[in-house]
Design a protein around this motif. Structure first.
Motif, mmCIF file in Angstrom:
data_model
loop_
_atom_site.group_PDB
_atom_site.id
_atom_site.type_symbol
_atom_site.label_atom_id
_atom_site.label_comp_id
_atom_site.label_asym_id
_atom_site.label_seq_id
_atom_site.Cartn_x
_atom_site.Cartn_y
_atom_site.Cartn_z
ATOM 1 N N TYR A 444 7.377 25.432 19.716
ATOM 2 C CA TYR A 444 6.117 26.779 19.625
ATOM 3 C C TYR A 444 7.059 27.408 18.596
ATOM 4 C CZ TYR A 444 4.515 25.805 24.281
ATOM 5 O OH TYR A 444 4.259 26.023 25.508
ATOM 6 N N ILE A 445 5.845 28.004 17.671
ATOM 7 C CA ILE A 445 6.614 28.106 16.371
ATOM 8 C C ILE A 445 5.723 29.827 16.062
ATOM 9 C CG2 ILE A 445 5.791 28.027 13.793
ATOM 10 C CD1 ILE A 445 6.510 25.390 13.738
ATOM 11 N N TRP A 446 6.550 30.665 15.798
ATOM 12 C CA TRP A 446 5.791 32.363 16.160
ATOM 13 C C TRP A 446 7.129 33.045 15.324
ATOM 14 C CZ3 TRP A 446 6.823 34.063 22.990
ATOM 15 C CH2 TRP A 446 6.014 33.807 22.655
ATOM 16 N N ASP A 447 5.451 33.653 14.188
ATOM 17 C CA ASP A 447 5.618 34.073 13.160
ATOM 18 C C ASP A 447 5.603 35.841 13.140
ATOM 19 O OD1 ASP A 447 6.890 34.837 10.200
ATOM 20 O OD2 ASP A 447 4.640 33.661 9.587
ATOM 21 N N GLU A 448 6.418 36.275 13.582
ATOM 22 C CA GLU A 448 6.524 37.232 13.533
ATOM 23 C C GLU A 448 6.068 38.472 14.600
ATOM 24 O OE1 GLU A 448 6.825 40.479 10.126
ATOM 25 O OE2 GLU A 448 8.160 39.047 9.071
ATOM 26 N N PRO A 449 6.440 37.377 16.094
ATOM 27 C CA PRO A 449 4.655 38.094 17.157
ATOM 28 C C PRO A 449 5.168 39.696 17.652
ATOM 29 C CG PRO A 449 7.477 37.116 18.125
ATOM 30 C CD PRO A 449 7.080 36.795 16.403
ATOM 31 N N LEU A 450 6.535 39.881 17.283
ATOM 32 C CA LEU A 450 6.073 41.479 18.054
ATOM 33 C C LEU A 450 5.487 43.166 17.454
ATOM 34 C CD1 LEU A 450 9.751 40.635 19.356
ATOM 35 C CD2 LEU A 450 7.623 40.176 20.741
ATOM 36 N N ASN A 451 5.548 42.030 16.313
ATOM 37 C CA ASN A 451 4.889 43.542 15.173
ATOM 38 C C ASN A 451 4.058 44.200 16.138
ATOM 39 O OD1 ASN A 451 6.650 42.871 13.270
ATOM 40 N ND2 ASN A 451 4.927 42.178 12.321
ATOM 41 N N TYR A 452 3.888 45.761 16.291
ATOM 42 C CA TYR A 452 3.752 46.508 17.162
ATOM 43 C C TYR A 452 3.323 45.929 18.662
ATOM 44 C CZ TYR A 452 1.354 46.413 12.507
ATOM 45 O OH TYR A 452 0.621 46.859 10.882
ATOM 46 N N ILE A 453 3.704 44.963 18.996
ATOM 47 C CA ILE A 453 3.741 44.861 20.590
ATOM 48 C C ILE A 453 4.726 45.872 21.482
ATOM 49 C CG2 ILE A 453 5.092 43.419 22.536
ATOM 50 C CD1 ILE A 453 2.415 41.931 21.347
ATOM 51 N N ASP A 454 4.764 46.497 22.438
ATOM 52 C CA ASP A 454 5.057 47.552 23.016
ATOM 53 C C ASP A 454 6.444 47.137 23.738
ATOM 54 O OD1 ASP A 454 4.752 47.101 26.256
ATOM 55 O OD2 ASP A 454 2.749 46.949 25.560
ATOM 56 N N VAL A 455 7.207 48.471 23.559
ATOM 57 C CA VAL A 455 9.039 47.793 24.395
ATOM 58 C C VAL A 455 9.373 46.545 25.719
ATOM 59 C CG1 VAL A 455 10.731 48.672 25.303
ATOM 60 C CG2 VAL A 455 10.128 49.342 23.402
ATOM 61 N N ILE A 456 8.310 47.378 26.748
ATOM 62 C CA ILE A 456 8.124 46.440 28.011
ATOM 63 C C ILE A 456 7.280 45.167 27.905
ATOM 64 C CG2 ILE A 456 7.090 46.345 30.349
ATOM 65 C CD1 ILE A 456 8.290 49.164 29.622
ATOM 66 N N SER A 457 5.938 44.693 27.194
ATOM 67 C CA SER A 457 5.881 43.468 26.516
ATOM 68 C C SER A 457 6.840 42.807 26.187
ATOM 69 C CB SER A 457 4.751 43.341 26.174
ATOM 70 O OG SER A 457 3.725 44.304 26.278
ATOM 71 N N ARG A 458 7.554 43.117 25.160
ATOM 72 C CA ARG A 458 8.911 42.626 24.938
ATOM 73 C C ARG A 458 9.392 42.426 25.384
ATOM 74 N NH1 ARG A 458 9.970 44.633 18.431
ATOM 75 N NH2 ARG A 458 7.682 45.204 17.449
ATOM 76 N N MET A 459 10.099 42.524 27.168
ATOM 77 C CA MET A 459 11.575 42.530 27.926
ATOM 78 C C MET A 459 10.173 41.265 29.237
ATOM 79 S SD MET A 459 13.128 45.895 28.352
ATOM 80 C CE MET A 459 12.231 47.032 28.574
ATOM 81 N N GLN A 460 8.914 41.350 29.101
ATOM 82 C CA GLN A 460 8.345 40.609 29.499
ATOM 83 C C GLN A 460 8.354 39.258 28.693
ATOM 84 O OE1 GLN A 460 4.494 42.536 30.252
ATOM 85 N NE2 GLN A 460 4.484 41.459 32.193
ATOM 86 N N ILE A 461 8.166 39.125 27.482
ATOM 87 C CA ILE A 461 8.050 38.640 26.785
ATOM 88 C C ILE A 461 9.382 37.295 26.625
ATOM 89 C CG2 ILE A 461 7.268 36.853 24.710
ATOM 90 C CD1 ILE A 461 5.957 38.890 24.179
ATOM 91 N N GLU A 462 11.176 38.183 27.185
ATOM 92 C CA GLU A 462 12.438 37.809 27.050
ATOM 93 C C GLU A 462 12.389 36.500 28.071
ATOM 94 O OE1 GLU A 462 14.806 40.553 25.813
ATOM 95 O OE2 GLU A 462 14.178 40.984 23.771
#
Length: 494
Positions: A444-462
């Motif tokens: 999986y190659i992700w180039d700056e995937p979290l731009n504009y993504i909210d905090v709760i969703s960031r923690m979900q993805i982690e």
């Protein structure tokens, strides 16, 4: 110090079925360094635009300060930067501007260059410096970190920490901790303000959620017990009634006083149980309204037939015969999660494109394993258009799974009928991440995937990545994400 009072604020867009805000009331101090958080689509940017008076609304917003919005819109970017700032601030004192630029670690020469020649990070810093010179204004700063690398975020975070009198929209937890002293959160059911930075807010939120979950369980048990008690009381009442009738049928005169007394006691008991049940149900209904349901996501990594997926030795990227980075060596093995770091322009995206198999000029040795399946999340979302069903079909992914993942990422069902061009920047990023999660891949190659993504969703993805441990290479400027996810880091220099 002055106050911004918001009372009974109600607003919805013409195209929306539901209100973005419904009778919201809160108060802000213009001396605060206020972080504004909330899931994508909850109305963070909308709130800033309402403060600017850009939309009609019901309720009231009252203050004796003016508002300035970042990012400031520049009509002609070919003009010299200093000319643009002089238009923004007619009574500009140049020495003060140079002092602000120094705090942001920018050289004075940027003032005498065309604004269009500045990097995105330099443009961000210049505009922040200019806006903070409007000393009587309360600044509305909307996601300033999107074009900043790690070092740039650190510099701007320190700069904002030295200021006060602003609202800052950001999804970067480290950045929010660095420069805020209050948090305004747009929740599912209300808006609240807490003193402290993001970590303080999160700790309090977790404690409140755990308390409410425990209270909810306790009240569920109590309601169940009261329901059973109510049924028993009804049964006893029926038995008393049958005793009364049975006495008459047998010719024995019933003791009406006794039966009446017993019936009155049962009625009183029934009323008490009913009142307790109503109180418990009312208390239960007040709980969990702001609980963010963070459902687990899933990913479909595929085992590769070799332990090593890719390898580079003394690799560097070349542009117009010019080396844009120092040589690097690395290998990618199954289970690695490699963060590529470096200043903007150091070649991070070029390295990702090389791994993806695009035509990138380079020197040194690089090779990937045969038959390697890659899932890619690009920076750019501007190509997204059409509806989600068409997008899923074109990307050959399962539509039901795709939409289920988006629902877990806080998409409403009404969002599914919209054109992708109408989505917010954060929602577009979530579409690309959901697509990637639907794809079976070795890497999986992700180039700056979290731009504009909210905090709760960031923690979900982690949580997802830590659970499934896919092999990843990613570029990201969120320090918390890198710290929590990366098993190795490659730093590009030039």
């Amino acid at each position: 110090m002055s106050l911004i009072n918001i009372s009974n604020l109600t607003f919805s867009y013409d195209s929306c079925y539901e209100n973005i805000f419904q009778n919201a009331s809160f108060q802000m101090d213009t001396n605060w360094k206020l972080g504004l958080i909330g899931r994508n689509g909850r109305g963070k940017t909308t709130l800033l635009k309402l403060l600017l008076g850009m939309y009609p609304y019901s309720g009231s917003i009252s203050s004796n300060v003016s508002f300035e919005y970042f990012p400031y819109e520049i009509e002609n970017k070919e003009r010299d930067t200093l000319e643009i700032i002089e238009d923004m601030i007619p009574d500009l004192e140049l020495w003060k501007l140079k002092r602000e630029l120094s705090l942001l670690e920018l050289p004075e020469e940027v003032l005498y260059r065309s604004f269009s020649t500045l990097s995105n990070g330099e443009q961000t810093k210049v505009l922040l410096a200019a806006l903070f010179m409007k000393e009587e204004a309360f600044l509305l700063i909307d996601e300033p970190t999107n074009h900043l690398d790690l070092r740039g975020r650190e510099i701007v975070g320190n700069y904002l920490n030295s200021k006060r009198g602003f609202i800052l929209v950001s999804h970067d937890r480290f950045f929010l901790n660095q420069c805020t002293d209050h948090i305004l959160s747009i929740n599912k059911a209300d808006i609240e303000i807490q003193k402290g930075n993001f970590s303080t807010w999160q700790l309090n939120k977790d404690r409140m959620d755990q308390f409410e979950l425990a209270e909810n369980e306790k009240l569920k048990k109590e309601i169940k017990n009261l329901t059973e008690a109510s049924k028993r009381t009804a049964k006893w009442s029926d038995q008393v009634e049958s005793t009364k009738n049975g006495s008459l049928l047998s010719g024995i005169k019933p003791d009406k006083g006794y039966i009446g007394h017993k019936a009155a006691k049962m009625m009183k008991r029934s009323k008490t149980i009913e009142a307790r049940m109503e109180k418990s149900i009312e208390d239960k209904s007040k709980l969990l309204k702001n609980l963010e349901t963070v459902e687990s996501l899933a990913i479909k990594p595929v085992s590769y037939h070799k332990s090593k997926l890719a390898e580079a030795i003394d690799l560097f990227v070349v542009y117009d015969e010019r080396k844009i980075m120092d040589p690097i060596s690395f290998s990618v093995s199954a289970g690695d999660r490699i963060a590529i770091k470096g200043q903007n322009g150091s070649g991070k995206s070029s390295i990702l494109k090389l791994i993806l198999g695009e035509e990138i000029e380079y020197r040194g040795n690089y090779h990937t394993g045969s038959g390697l399946i890659i899932s890619y999340v690009p920076q750019d979302t501007s190509f997204l258009q059409g509806d989600l069903r068409t997008f899923a079909r074109e990307e050959s992914i399962d539509e039901s799974l795709f939409k289920a993942i988006l629902r877990k990422l806080d998409f409403s069902r009404t969002q599914f009928d919209k054109d992708l061009r109408e989505f917010s920047a954060g929602q577009k990023k979530k579409v690309l991440i959901a697509k990637s999660l639907c794809q079976e891949a070795h890497l999986y190659i992700w180039d700056e995937p979290l731009n504009y993504i909210d905090v709760i969703s960031r923690m979900q993805i982690e949580e997802l990545i830590l659970q499934y441990r896919p092999t990843m290479i990613f570029v990201e400027h969120d320090r918390c994400f890198i710290r929590n996810i990366a098993t190795a880091q490659i730093t590009l220099t030039k």
